[in-house]
Design a protein around this motif. Structure first.
Motif, mmCIF file in Angstrom:
data_model
loop_
_atom_site.group_PDB
_atom_site.id
_atom_site.type_symbol
_atom_site.label_atom_id
_atom_site.label_comp_id
_atom_site.label_asym_id
_atom_site.label_seq_id
_atom_site.Cartn_x
_atom_site.Cartn_y
_atom_site.Cartn_z
ATOM 1 N N ARG A 1 1.928 -18.994 -34.963
ATOM 2 C CA ARG A 1 2.583 -20.286 -34.701
ATOM 3 C C ARG A 1 1.909 -21.471 -35.391
ATOM 4 O O ARG A 1 0.696 -21.636 -35.349
ATOM 5 N N ASP B 1 -0.049 -23.956 -32.984
ATOM 6 C CA ASP B 1 -1.221 -23.532 -32.219
ATOM 7 C C ASP B 1 -2.486 -24.323 -32.525
ATOM 8 O O ASP B 1 -3.292 -24.554 -31.636
ATOM 9 N N VAL C 1 4.854 -31.040 -24.267
ATOM 10 C CA VAL C 1 5.170 -30.878 -22.851
ATOM 11 C C VAL C 1 4.625 -29.522 -22.405
ATOM 12 O O VAL C 1 4.888 -28.496 -23.036
ATOM 13 N N GLY C 2 3.854 -29.574 -21.328
ATOM 14 C CA GLY C 2 3.120 -28.389 -20.898
ATOM 15 C C GLY C 2 3.902 -27.483 -19.974
ATOM 16 O O GLY C 2 3.561 -27.280 -18.821
ATOM 17 N N GLY C 3 4.998 -26.943 -20.502
ATOM 18 C CA GLY C 3 5.841 -26.038 -19.714
ATOM 19 C C GLY C 3 6.878 -26.814 -18.934
ATOM 20 O O GLY C 3 6.669 -27.964 -18.536
ATOM 21 N N PHE D 1 10.340 -24.859 -17.620
ATOM 22 C CA PHE D 1 11.034 -23.846 -16.818
ATOM 23 C C PHE D 1 12.187 -24.448 -16.036
ATOM 24 O O PHE D 1 12.540 -23.979 -14.959
ATOM 25 N N HIS E 1 8.717 -26.855 -25.537
ATOM 26 C CA HIS E 1 7.625 -27.059 -24.577
ATOM 27 C C HIS E 1 6.976 -25.717 -24.281
ATOM 28 O O HIS E 1 6.810 -25.336 -23.136
ATOM 29 N N GLY E 2 6.689 -25.010 -25.357
ATOM 30 C CA GLY E 2 6.031 -23.714 -25.249
ATOM 31 C C GLY E 2 6.763 -22.626 -26.007
ATOM 32 O O GLY E 2 6.231 -21.552 -26.263
ATOM 33 N N ILE F 1 6.950 -14.081 -30.747
ATOM 34 C CA ILE F 1 7.306 -15.154 -29.824
ATOM 35 C C ILE F 1 8.282 -14.649 -28.767
ATOM 36 O O ILE F 1 8.166 -14.978 -27.585
ATOM 37 N N GLY G 1 6.457 -12.777 -26.173
ATOM 38 C CA GLY G 1 5.759 -13.729 -25.308
ATOM 39 C C GLY G 1 6.685 -14.329 -24.271
ATOM 40 O O GLY G 1 6.326 -14.494 -23.103
ATOM 41 N N GLN G 2 7.915 -14.643 -24.685
ATOM 42 C CA GLN G 2 8.897 -15.189 -23.742
ATOM 43 C C GLN G 2 9.218 -14.166 -22.653
ATOM 44 O O GLN G 2 9.339 -14.502 -21.477
ATOM 45 N N GLY H 1 6.220 -13.772 -20.205
ATOM 46 C CA GLY H 1 6.116 -14.906 -19.285
ATOM 47 C C GLY H 1 7.217 -14.884 -18.243
ATOM 48 O O GLY H 1 6.994 -15.203 -17.069
#
Ligand code: FES
Ligand code: FES
Lengths: 158, 785
Positions: free
Chosen positions: B12, B15, B251-253, B255, B504-505, B671, B674-675, B678
């Protein structure tokens, strides 16, 4: 207001703080080192982990005045001369981060973990991460990154 | 040409700043002359405000201003809105109570906003907030959604029986007929537990008024800054859109929890003009627990009708959805169009009828949280399908296969038109990966050790993109759900992409750049993705509902236009006909000759404009697209969970978790994995650990910190076995589907099917915590004795 002086990322740092000022706020507000994050108010998320005198510490559990005279390393001080620390590089290589908010605390915890424990395995890494929350990654790639960095660093020292 | 960029696990681009501590989140922003805010919140779940006395707080050290609901009302600011109109089955519009950003006469949940205290330092604001004297007349709260419609407490006078709407979907007569002729009817009661999103970055904002331009800037933790600006302008009336800039930096997450327009950001923006200083607020985690919009919270009864041959005939569902004390920005759409439309699952069901009653309670507002409605639907259908297989004594795999949709397109009785898929393929791959054949032996081995093993499936489908604007409009949406993209080529051949999607992630700065670099044959480093600032990007709907595929399609279409124009310019420069120009590997060539121009040379020519007639071709190289999708995208797949329960402690261990997903063509497998990882973690969290609980009598949030709300930690989770199958999506040129929510949508049902299998019980509500599992084991044992 009391004043406080310490060494942060190898440089002398000082400032005026309230006695109740936490180390994390001194770093973020006074020194503008905003890489260290605040994710909770009960000392449980680990977003704020820094190294104080070589040990991983949640900087939200320590008053700034308690760090008087200490050697503090934050995420901003981890890379040396533009070269990423192996743990930083491993987080990128193994996609150990998504939003990046937990990442500085995770990396600082991982560096300390690798220093303390010579033979890390998945189970140990997972239990050592007890104090660090990540909501994005499901931890799998964080574990992978720490494992890879630990092996690489051992190889480098062997 | 080097290896293809699209489809590769490129590391990424974003990163570097995050791993070196250089991310720029909202709380990292400090404006000149900035003040700090703290909100006075209600400690009661339900009370009349008899008086708010701010005099002592105003006089406190460092205080710059204290503002209340009366001040907001005096400035005639509108309240917070819900942007999706639902019509009840009797034809009446939903019944929503007012939602002022600062309470005027009543507080309706613990954490409801009463006043903002603004001071030179955060500590001073917090200290002074304690001096605000609020006189409350306490009222009894209603907390339990199942009792809300019969409770004497009225949360809003506008909604009798606390009922916001009574909605229906499907074909009622056909469904009744299907049940009338059924050989067997399977019934199940389910709850979908309330979750608290807990993005690791707490919500934050800085509002700033600039007297020189009479404009405002709001820095905010948002998944959709343009929507925030539109709502704050058109409905709340802070400033016209062109006088309000909204910036959502790193933006830190999110959801889902950062889609919504919240009281704090409205009040801080408005207050910045009142105090003529920038006003900054950052939530403490306790405030996040109290005031972020929560997720899920359904109570459901479901029935499945089957013929004598185990073919599904019909499904009927009755759900009560708790929307909390106020209607959040998109709350009404979650238990309706994002839920009822997915109840057909992967199955060929010709009759479905679902009813949803949405209710007010004295709890935090409930809105979209990762998956939003689709996890609830998947939980209903996949739990009842597994239960039906058990009652019919059929293998759950064979039973599912008997009922799978296999012809596409497939029209369900609940609006959705599935465009493509191969459910057998993902099931087959998952069975192999999970070693389903070896399960009986593993179960027997566990039993010999005194342990209970169970296995559960979830063959899910979901719908992403949220989606054709006219379609969502006809369903009540107040907005369209297209996405915009603008591609600007610089004179030296660099490419700037302005997208309305927000990252945001999710890694858009990488995946979007892959699409551009792959398409134009230029290095990734030459591409910059710009998002999250209403001053840069013209308009955009933001990121939620796994809709980045919509944004990527917009980019792809803008690249079509770039290529077309560049070809025309190249033709003039190369003195050839435009029809003879081919574009390959970043070069414009005259077919059959060695005459060619590199991409950057065409870019320069476009801006220099010496070699083509500017009366026909405008100078410059910049194109934009507003792309409206023609359908949802339908990711689907199979999740298989295997658990082992220790009957002595009640601890459930996930011994293996397998997920095979069909996301169509994948831009970046790393990626996407990773999604999925999570999402599964959040789903396992819901199934085993997480539960937002309010005290039934007092309405206090019992799970208001990480001491009480169990977030999944690294040692609660296994590593997952992931696989992918591919049926390209026919409705976009790249053939991709959304991938951000599938993990959270599919996994809770798989886990709970495994837990109920291990325990040998029919009904068991999430979360399966050790104490509840232990109690269930002992109940079963006592009953057997
Ligand atoms: S901020 Fe220090 S542990 Fe959460
Ligand atoms: S990467 Fe977002 S919280 Fe860990």
């Amino acid at each position: 207001m009391p004043s406080v002086a310490m060494t942060v990322n190898g440089k002398a740092a000082s400032g005026e703080v309230e006695t109740r000022t936490l180390l994390v706020h001194f770093l973020r507000e006074n020194l503008r080192l905003t890489g260290t994050h605040v994710g909770c108010d009960t000392s449980q998320c680990g977003a704020c982990v820094v190294h104080v005198n070589g040990k991983a510490v949640k900087s939200c559990t320590m008053l700034a005045v308690q760090a008087e005279g200490a050697q503090v390393t934050t995420i901003e001080g981890l890379a040396k001369d533009g070269t990423l620390h192996p743990v930083q590089a491993a987080f990128k290589e193994h996609h150990g981060l998504q939003c990046g908010f937990c990442t500085p605390g995770m990396i600082m915890t991982a560096v300390d973990m690798i220093r303390r424990i010579p033979n890390l395995d998945e189970k140990t890494i997972r239990s050592e991460l007890e104090g660090n929350l990540c909501r994005c990654t499901g931890y799998q790639n964080i574990v992978k990154a720490i494992d890879a960095a630990s092996k690489e660093m051992k190889g480098a020292h062997a | 040409m080097t290896a293809p960029v699209i489809g590769a696990s490129i590391r990424r681009k974003e990163d570097h700043r995050f791993i070196t501590g250089q991310g720029r989140y909202t709380d990292d922003i400090n404006r000149h002359g900035q003040t700090h805010a703290y909100f006075v919140r209600s400690p009661h779940a339900h009370a009349k405000l008899r008086g708010v006395d701010t005099s002592a707080a105003r006089a406190a050290k460092g205080v710059v201003g204290v503002l209340t609901g009366a001040d907001l009302a005096a400035d005639k600011l509108g309240g917070l809105i819900c942007g999706w109109m639902i019509t009840s089955k009797d034809g009446t519009p939903m019944k929503a109570g007012a939602h002022p950003a600062l309470a005027v006469d009543t507080v309706r949940y613990v954490g409801d906003h009463i006043a903002i205290v603004i001071a030179e330092t955060y500590g001073q604001a917090k200290d002074a907030a304690e001096l605000v004297k609020v006189e409350y007349e306490e009222l009894p709260p209603v907390v339990d959604p199942a009792k809300a419609q019969s409770d004497a407490t009225q949360v809003h006078a506008e909604a009798p029986r606390n009922t916001i709407y009574q909605w229906e979907i499907g074909n009622k007569p056909e469904t009744e007929a299907a049940f009338a002729k059924a050989a067997q009817i399977v019934k199940l009661d389910l709850t979908n537990n309330r979750l608290i999103p807990n993005a690791m970055e707490p919500r934050a904002c800085v509002g700033e008024y600039d007297d020189a331009t009479s404009g405002y800037t709001l820095y905010v933790t948002s998944q959709n800054p343009h929507v925030a600006r539109l709502v704050m302008s058109a409905f709340i009336g802070i400033a016209p859109e062109h006088k309000l800039r909204v910036v959502a930096p790193d933006v830190g997450g999110g959801f889902g929890s950062k889609i919504f327009i919240y009281a704090e950001e409205v009040v801080c923006t408005w207050a910045s003009k009142k105090v003529r200083r920038p006003v900054k607020w950052t939530a403490e985690r306790s405030e996040s627990f109290l005031s972020d919009a929560h997720g899920r919270d359904h109570v459901t009864h479901a029935e499945l009708a089957l013929d004598a041959d185990a073919k599904m005939l019909g499904l009927r569902v009755k759900t009560i959805a708790n929307l909390g004390a106020y209607m959040s920005t998109f709350s009404s759409s979650v238990p309706t169009y994002l839920y009822g439309t997915l109840l057909s699952g992967q199955y060929d069901l010709s009759a479905i009828y679902a009813e949803v009653d949405a209710v007010y309670t004295n709890t935090a507002p409930v809105d979209a949280y990762r998956g939003a409605g689709r996890p609830e639907a998947t939980y209903v259908i996949e739990r009842i399908v597994e239960e039906a297989a058990r009652q019919l004594k059929l293998d759950p795999v064979a039973f599912r296969r008997k009922n799978f949709v296999r012809k596409f397109p497939h029209q369900t009785p609940v609006i959705m038109n599935y465009d493509a898929g191969d459910y057998d393929a993902s099931l087959d791959a998952a069975l192999k990966l999970a070693d389903y054949a070896g399960f009986p032996a593993r179960k027997a081995a566990a039993k010999a050790q005194g342990k209970l093993r169970g296995l559960g499936f979830s063959t899910y489908i979901e719908a992403c993109g949220l989606a054709p604007s006219a379609a969502v409009g006809s369903l009540g949406a107040g907005v369209g759900l297209w996405e915009s993209a603008e591609v600007r080529v610089t004179p030296t051949g660099g490419v700037e992409v302005f997208t309305g999607a927000h990252s945001h992630g999710q890694g858009h700065e990488t995946t979007f750049a892959q699409v551009v670099a792959g398409r134009l044959g230029i290095p990734m480093e030459n591409v910059e993705i710009i998002h999250g600032d209403t001053n840069s990007v013209q308009f955009g709907m933001g990121t939620y509902g796994s809709r980045a595929a919509v944004g990527l399609t917009a980019v792809s279409r803008a690249l079509d236009k770039i290529e077309a124009k560049a070809k025309k310019i190249a033709a003039h420069v190369l003195e050839a006909s435009a029809a003879d120009i081919v574009f390959e590997n970043g070069e414009f060539k005259v077919a059959g000759t060695d005459r060619k121009l590199a991409f950057h040379e065409v870019a320069l020519n476009a801006y220099v404009a010496h070699k083509f007639p500017t009366s026909e071709i405008e100078p410059g190289l910049k194109e934009s697209v507003f792309h409206d999708p023609t359908n949802f995208t339908f990711p689907a797949g199979t999740h298989i969970c295997e658990v082992e329960i220790d009957p002595d402690t009640g601890v459930t261990t996930i011994v293996s978790f397998t997920a095979v997903d069909d996301f169509g063509n994948v831009i970046n497998p790393m990626i996407v994995e990773g999604q999925v990882q999570g999402g599964i973690a959040q789903g396992i969290g819901q199934a085993l650990l997480e539960h937002g609980v309010y005290d039934k009598d007092s309405g206090q949030l019992i799970t208001g910190s990480y001491m009480d709300y169990t977030m999944p930690r690294a040692d609660d989770l296994p590593s997952y076995k992931l696989g992918f199958t591919v049926t390209p999506c026919p409705s976009n040129p790249l053939g991709m589907k959304g991938c951000g929510e599938a993990g959270a949508i599919a996994s809770p049902a798989a886990v709970m099917n495994a837990v109920t299998d291990a325990l040998g019980v029919k009904e068991f509500n999430m979360p399966a915590t050790p104490s509840r599992v232990w109690a269930a084991i002992h109940r079963t044992r006592a009953a057997a004795e």
